[in-house]
Design an enzyme around this catalytic site. Structure first.
Site, PDB file in Angstrom:
ATOM      1  N   ARG A  78      64.401 -66.171  19.060  1.00 40.74           N
ATOM      2  CA  ARG A  78      64.948 -64.880  18.631  1.00 40.74           C
ATOM      3  C   ARG A  78      65.397 -64.904  17.174  1.00 40.74           C
ATOM      4  NH1 ARG A  78      66.427 -61.250  22.806  1.00 40.74           N
ATOM      5  NH2 ARG A  78      65.149 -61.693  24.581  1.00 40.74           N
TER       6      ARG A  78
ATOM      7  N   ARG B 200      68.700 -58.857  16.093  1.00 38.85           N
ATOM      8  CA  ARG B 200      69.816 -57.980  15.725  1.00 38.85           C
ATOM      9  C   ARG B 200      70.932 -58.632  14.918  1.00 38.85           C
ATOM     10  NH1 ARG B 200      70.497 -55.858  21.648  1.00 38.85           N
ATOM     11  NH2 ARG B 200      69.865 -58.009  21.829  1.00 38.85           N
TER      12      ARG B 200
ATOM     13  N   ARG C 121      65.354 -51.470  12.461  1.00 35.99           N
ATOM     14  CA  ARG C 121      65.534 -51.095  13.883  1.00 35.99           C
ATOM     15  C   ARG C 121      66.101 -49.687  14.040  1.00 35.99           C
ATOM     16  NH1 ARG C 121      65.635 -49.678  18.286  1.00 35.99           N
ATOM     17  NH2 ARG C 121      66.340 -50.668  20.197  1.00 35.99           N
TER      18      ARG C 121
HETATM   19  O1  CP3 Z   1      62.132 -63.953  16.736  1.00 31.14           O
HETATM   20  C1  CP3 Z   1      61.777 -63.725  17.898  1.00 31.14           C
HETATM   21  O2  CP3 Z   1      61.887 -64.582  18.796  1.00 31.14           O
HETATM   22  C2  CP3 Z   1      61.235 -62.346  18.145  1.00 31.14           C
HETATM   23  C3  CP3 Z   1      60.284 -62.142  19.223  1.00 31.14           C
HETATM   24  C4  CP3 Z   1      60.868 -62.056  20.632  1.00 31.14           C
HETATM   25  C5  CP3 Z   1      61.650 -60.982  21.155  1.00 31.14           C
HETATM   26  N1  CP3 Z   1      61.808 -61.201  22.491  1.00 31.14           N
HETATM   27  C6  CP3 Z   1      62.150 -59.804  20.421  1.00 31.14           C
HETATM   28  C7  CP3 Z   1      63.220 -58.967  21.005  1.00 31.14           C
HETATM   29  C8  CP3 Z   1      60.646 -62.967  21.660  1.00 31.14           C
HETATM   30  C9  CP3 Z   1      59.950 -64.318  21.600  1.00 31.14           C
HETATM   31  C10 CP3 Z   1      61.234 -62.407  22.830  1.00 31.14           C
HETATM   32  C11 CP3 Z   1      61.133 -63.038  24.155  1.00 31.14           C
HETATM   33  C12 CP3 Z   1      61.841 -62.443  25.292  1.00 31.14           C
HETATM   34  N2  CP3 Z   1      62.033 -61.129  25.603  1.00 31.14           N
HETATM   35  C13 CP3 Z   1      62.363 -63.217  26.362  1.00 31.14           C
HETATM   36  C14 CP3 Z   1      62.288 -64.722  26.472  1.00 31.14           C
HETATM   37  C15 CP3 Z   1      63.335 -65.409  25.682  1.00 31.14           C
HETATM   38  C16 CP3 Z   1      64.683 -65.449  26.338  1.00 31.14           C
HETATM   39  O3  CP3 Z   1      65.611 -64.920  25.709  1.00 31.14           O
HETATM   40  O4  CP3 Z   1      64.821 -66.018  27.409  1.00 31.14           O
HETATM   41  C17 CP3 Z   1      62.934 -62.321  27.281  1.00 31.14           C
HETATM   42  C18 CP3 Z   1      63.633 -62.688  28.566  1.00 31.14           C
HETATM   43  C19 CP3 Z   1      62.701 -60.999  26.800  1.00 31.14           C
HETATM   44  C20 CP3 Z   1      63.066 -59.710  27.463  1.00 31.14           C
HETATM   45  C21 CP3 Z   1      63.993 -58.899  26.646  1.00 31.14           C
HETATM   46  N3  CP3 Z   1      63.672 -58.341  25.440  1.00 31.14           N
HETATM   47  C22 CP3 Z   1      65.331 -58.544  26.954  1.00 31.14           C
HETATM   48  C23 CP3 Z   1      66.066 -58.973  28.195  1.00 31.14           C
HETATM   49  C24 CP3 Z   1      65.783 -57.753  25.900  1.00 31.14           C
HETATM   50  C25 CP3 Z   1      67.110 -57.020  25.820  1.00 31.14           C
HETATM   51  C26 CP3 Z   1      68.252 -57.922  25.720  1.00 31.14           C
HETATM   52  C27 CP3 Z   1      68.350 -58.561  24.350  1.00 31.14           C
HETATM   53  O5  CP3 Z   1      68.524 -59.772  24.267  1.00 31.14           O
HETATM   54  O6  CP3 Z   1      68.312 -57.801  23.381  1.00 31.14           O
HETATM   55  C28 CP3 Z   1      64.755 -57.680  24.938  1.00 31.14           C
HETATM   56  C29 CP3 Z   1      64.794 -56.951  23.653  1.00 31.14           C
HETATM   57  C30 CP3 Z   1      64.407 -57.688  22.416  1.00 31.14           C
HETATM   58  N4  CP3 Z   1      63.314 -58.511  22.285  1.00 31.14           N
HETATM   59  C31 CP3 Z   1      65.058 -57.589  21.154  1.00 31.14           C
HETATM   60  C32 CP3 Z   1      64.312 -58.387  20.273  1.00 31.14           C
HETATM   61  C33 CP3 Z   1      64.556 -58.578  18.807  1.00 31.14           C
HETATM   62  C34 CP3 Z   1      66.272 -56.727  20.829  1.00 31.14           C
HETATM   63  C35 CP3 Z   1      65.888 -55.298  20.928  1.00 31.14           C
HETATM   64  C36 CP3 Z   1      66.665 -54.372  20.049  1.00 31.14           C
HETATM   65  O7  CP3 Z   1      66.693 -54.537  18.815  1.00 31.14           O
HETATM   66  O8  CP3 Z   1      67.197 -53.399  20.613  1.00 31.14           O
END
Ligand code: CP3
Length: 343
Positions: free
Chosen positions: A24, A28, A37
């Protein structure tokens, strides 16, 4: 690319300074991320803009000079392509308006069409175009189990009770869904490689929901099949694969299997112990607890150093966090972690 210390580590080489990137890393906690965003209500709409994804992936690289970049996207693009009605609402995380709630829903699921994810492959191309030429790009997907759990639960949840009930009531239908997702992940990752990614990571972020036998039956069996498919395909056979298991009930040495290059460790794992078990068989990535980044500079320095000292002569070490960075972290604290790693 041949000088990449990240790719060397995936090839079980010792580097004098460990490569560093973190889960990640684009997100944010970065003000420059927030600035882009705020132009989108639904996060998924932003993921569908390849140019924007490329720009977001580049942000942490420019700020921290990391040793690897990760594609900006999400693991839930596959369930979205299966038309489960995914949206990310403000402050709520992912929500599906048409989750899978019965075996009939699986029977009626539309066929997966990898072309529906064309925007992701375009994002890979755009990202490769603007990244420094010698910087590797990591592609990724969720594990079939983790994608199934979200698809059945309809979003995130504390205890995933719908998923657990579905597993108890309809184990055969669940396995059918896992087969579908395994094939989808295979096509998806293959297309990411064709578009230019240099390594792959599989996120089994809901491994911790499963008891030992369930972990084998519903998660590892399908991840294993996915990795076998990739290793048997001439397009993807040479691409190193990293596996992240979040807080699994089995020991990492009992999880790692042929075809995987690197195990990415959750912060609860004792990295020194795992290193003894995996030495000369797998690379290791990890595993600072992201919460440490909320502490003092001295704490960050000490805990980072502890990991790097333990892994000093391990062939194939990549410094990373033990799970994704959270929005409450100050980027200045991240810089301290990186400086400590390189020192
Ligand atoms: O730099 C990076 O790693 C960006 C790429 C990336 C994102 N999500 C962007 C994202 C990657 C590799 C992921 C993987 C992801 N997504 C996982 C596996 C990693 C882990 O944390 O276990 C999972 C479970 C998800 C599902 C997901 N996506 C959730 C549960 C959420 C909301 C909760 C949260 O942590 O924000 C997201 C949203 C998300 N994915 C955001 C980002 C930057 C935030 C969204 C926003 O800006 O509103």
């Amino acid at each position: 690319m041949k000088d990449s210390i990240f790719l060397k580590a995936l090839d079980q080489k010792i580097n004098s300074v460990p490569p560093v990137w973190f889960m990640r890393q684009a997100g944010r906690y970065l003000p420059e991320y927030q600035a882009i965003r705020k132009n989108y209500t639904n996060f998924l709409d932003m993921c569908k803009q390849p140019r924007t994804c490329a720009e977001l992936a580049l942000q942490p690289i420019e700020r921290f000079k990391l040793d690897a970049s990760i594609l900006f996207s999400d693991i839930l693009t596959i369930p979205d392509a299966l038309n489960l009605g995914l949206a990310f609402h403000e402050g709520e995380g992912p929500k599906f308006s048409r989750p899978i709630s019965s075996p009939e829903d699986i029977k009626n699921l539309q066929a997966f069409d990898v072309n529906a994810l064309d925007y992701v492959f375009k994002a890979v191309e755009e990202t490769k175009n603007i990244l420094p030429r010698d910087l590797p790009l990591i592609g990724f997907c969720g594990s079939p189990w983790t994608l199934a759990a979200y698809s059945i639960e309809g979003g995130g949840s504390k205890n995933f009770s719908k998923t657990k009930n579905f597993m108890a009531d309809h184990p055969d239908a669940l396995e059918e869904l896992l087969e579908i997702l395994t094939d989808a992940c295979y096509e998806y990752l293959k297309q990411q490689v064709l578009s230019g990614v240099n390594a792959l990571q599989i996120f089994d972020s809901w491994a911790d929901l499963l008891l030992i036998e369930e972990l084998d039956k519903f998660s590892l069996r399908y991840t294993h099949k996915l990795v076998q498919l990739l290793k048997q395909d001439s397009v993807t056979s040479g691409t190193p694969i990293i596996l992240f298991e979040k807080a699994p009930k089995k020991r990492i040495v009992d999880i790692a299997f042929d075809g995987i290059s690197c195990m990415s460790l959750h912060w609860q794992e004792d990295i020194g112990h795992v290193a003894n078990d995996l030495k000369n068989r797998f690379s290791i990535q990890g595993n600072l607890n992201p919460k440490i980044l909320l502490g003092s500079d001295e704490l960050i320095w000490r805990e980072t150093r502890k990991i790097c000292t333990q892994m000093n002569d391990f062939p194939g070490f990549i410094f990373n966090l033990g799970h994704g960075i959270t929005p409450d972290i100050n980027p200045a604290k991240v810089m301290i972690m990186i400086e400590a790693t390189r020192a």
